[in-house]
Design a protein around this motif. Structure first.
Motif, mmCIF file in Angstrom:
data_model
loop_
_atom_site.group_PDB
_atom_site.id
_atom_site.type_symbol
_atom_site.label_atom_id
_atom_site.label_comp_id
_atom_site.label_asym_id
_atom_site.label_seq_id
_atom_site.Cartn_x
_atom_site.Cartn_y
_atom_site.Cartn_z
ATOM 1 N N LEU A 187 -6.947 -1.600 11.395
ATOM 2 C CA LEU A 187 -6.296 -2.933 10.966
ATOM 3 C C LEU A 187 -4.814 -3.151 11.836
ATOM 4 O O LEU A 187 -4.578 -4.269 12.257
ATOM 5 C CB LEU A 187 -5.594 -2.789 9.546
ATOM 6 N N GLU B 293 0.913 -1.431 0.044
ATOM 7 C CA GLU B 293 0.001 0.218 -0.139
ATOM 8 C C GLU B 293 0.859 1.338 0.059
ATOM 9 O O GLU B 293 0.302 2.320 0.137
ATOM 10 C CB GLU B 293 -0.905 -0.034 1.364
ATOM 11 N N SER C 155 -8.427 -4.170 -0.569
ATOM 12 C CA SER C 155 -7.291 -3.171 -0.324
ATOM 13 C C SER C 155 -7.794 -2.059 0.732
ATOM 14 O O SER C 155 -8.877 -2.385 1.165
ATOM 15 C CB SER C 155 -7.264 -2.353 -1.706
ATOM 16 N N TYR C 156 -6.973 -1.435 1.292
ATOM 17 C CA TYR C 156 -7.387 -0.351 2.131
ATOM 18 C C TYR C 156 -8.499 0.693 1.648
ATOM 19 O O TYR C 156 -9.257 0.818 2.433
ATOM 20 C CB TYR C 156 -6.017 0.689 2.512
ATOM 21 N N GLU C 157 -8.254 0.977 0.407
ATOM 22 C CA GLU C 157 -9.222 1.645 -0.308
ATOM 23 C C GLU C 157 -10.850 0.890 -0.116
ATOM 24 O O GLU C 157 -11.827 1.733 0.091
ATOM 25 C CB GLU C 157 -8.689 2.036 -1.571
ATOM 26 N N ILE D 268 0.533 -12.535 8.364
ATOM 27 C CA ILE D 268 -0.691 -12.234 7.350
ATOM 28 C C ILE D 268 -1.135 -13.407 6.448
ATOM 29 O O ILE D 268 -2.016 -13.714 6.295
ATOM 30 C CB ILE D 268 -0.223 -11.107 6.647
ATOM 31 N N LEU E 275 -3.286 -15.609 8.633
ATOM 32 C CA LEU E 275 -4.764 -14.993 8.503
ATOM 33 C C LEU E 275 -5.544 -15.299 7.407
ATOM 34 O O LEU E 275 -6.560 -15.650 7.613
ATOM 35 C CB LEU E 275 -4.538 -13.317 8.862
ATOM 36 N N SER E 276 -4.678 -15.100 6.420
ATOM 37 C CA SER E 276 -5.409 -15.300 4.841
ATOM 38 C C SER E 276 -6.224 -16.669 4.884
ATOM 39 O O SER E 276 -6.825 -17.088 4.286
ATOM 40 C CB SER E 276 -4.688 -14.854 3.806
ATOM 41 N N VAL F 32 -9.266 -6.963 4.896
ATOM 42 C CA VAL F 32 -7.879 -6.820 4.595
ATOM 43 C C VAL F 32 -7.281 -8.050 4.651
ATOM 44 O O VAL F 32 -6.821 -8.540 3.445
ATOM 45 C CB VAL F 32 -6.937 -5.698 5.118
ATOM 46 N N ASP F 33 -7.235 -8.908 5.699
ATOM 47 C CA ASP F 33 -6.259 -10.096 5.653
ATOM 48 C C ASP F 33 -7.160 -11.118 5.374
ATOM 49 O O ASP F 33 -6.315 -12.119 4.665
ATOM 50 C CB ASP F 33 -5.844 -10.131 7.084
ATOM 51 N N ARG G 297 -6.440 1.931 8.253
ATOM 52 C CA ARG G 297 -5.069 1.515 8.735
ATOM 53 C C ARG G 297 -4.845 1.306 10.101
ATOM 54 O O ARG G 297 -4.394 0.469 10.854
ATOM 55 C CB ARG G 297 -4.071 2.568 8.065
#
Lengths: 86, 200
Positions: B168, A24, B149-151, A54, A57-58, B143-144, B165
């Motif tokens: 998260l 990001e 995405s953050y957006e 991560i 988690l996914s 997200v995870d 953010r």
């Protein structure tokens, strides 16, 4: 010849670490963090741990399976609302 | 005239079945993360799909249908709990990122970090995620787990990207703390020894 990435300190690298792992950051900051991680064993260890965390988690996606009864009930409700699936 | 209406309805139903129905598993997972109760999640999924079907004319073809469904799901959940309210976040995202590294330093010290690589932490992680408080759980889930995405997560949750953010990062740190406690309880790690967690 491309510019050398700006050196950043450990604090800055760690502050940006989650954003980096989530892809990001903008291109310049991605390069700066990548460059720092390539030269700092401790921050690299943080990054590797964060990446594994991560990934773990996914994998929750694979563990949570929707019961088939949910799909049946939703489809029944949608058909009652007019949905035709023929 | 009646024939044209029938054709339009058939076309609508076909596009709905093609675009929206394949995401039911994903919507269920998100609903379950919100409600933490399978029966409630089932109701939210049904409500989501009924609303999506009735509002299908508002869906923009080619846009992200899963994101659209998540947004409807989130709104359905808020309505069901009647707590759609403005939430003020005062979390420092950069501070959370630093704190996560310090937490990891502690995990290196007590050996907990090896847990992630050595045993199946899935069940412990699921429990930790389910126990995570809102609004952090939704941010982590989107997200995870759902790879948004953050957006996209910001749009679904109706908050600024900075808020996603901070939520998260706080959520991830709390999960790490819970995993570490789990490892210690299970005797998988030695007692915490402060002192090596000072990097960063």
């Amino acid at each position: 010849m491309p510019d050398e990435p700006q050196n950043i300190d450990c604090r800055t690298a760690v502050q940006r670490l989650w954003d980096y792992l989530d892809d990001e950051l903008d291109d310049q900051r991605m390069v700066e963090v990548r460059h720092h991680l390539a030269n700092c064993r401790e921050c690299f260890a943080h990054a590797e741990f964060g990446r594994r965390f991560i990934q773990a988690l996914s994998r929750a996606r694979e563990r949570h399976v929707m019961p088939s009864a949910v799909r049946s009930q939703v489809m029944q409700a949608l058909k009652a609302a007019g949905l035709s699936t023929d | 005239m009646a024939e044209r209406r029938e054709d339009e309805r058939t076309s609508k139903d076909e596009s709905f079945a093609r675009e929206a129905l394949p995401w039911m598993e994903d919507v269920y997972r998100f609903a379950l993360s919100l409600t933490r109760d399978p029966a409630d999640a089932q109701d939210i999924v049904q409500e989501t799909y009924l609303r999506a079907y009735r509002s299908w004319h508002t869906f923009e073809p080619g846009s992200d249908c899963r994101r659209w469904l998540f947004t409807i799901c989130r709104n359905a959940f808020l309505r069901s709990r009647q707590h759609a309210r403005l939430e003020v976040d005062v979390i420092d995202a950069e501070g959370e990122a630093l704190a996560a590294a310090i937490e990891h330093g502690a995990m290196i010290t007590d050996g907990t970090d090896r847990l992630l690589a050595s045993v199946d932490i899935g069940p412990a992680l699921d429990r930790a995620l389910a126990a995570l408080d809102e609004p952090f759980r939704s941010a982590v889930q989107l997200v995870d787990v759902e790879d948004q995405s953050y957006e996209a997560a910001a749009e679904i949750l109706g908050v600024p990207i900075g808020t996603v953010r901070s939520r998260l990062f706080r959520g991830r740190r709390q999960l790490q703390q819970r995993l570490r406690a789990h490892a210690q309880d299970a005797g998988l790690a030695t007692a915490f020894e402060p002192g090596r967690a000072d990097h960063a």
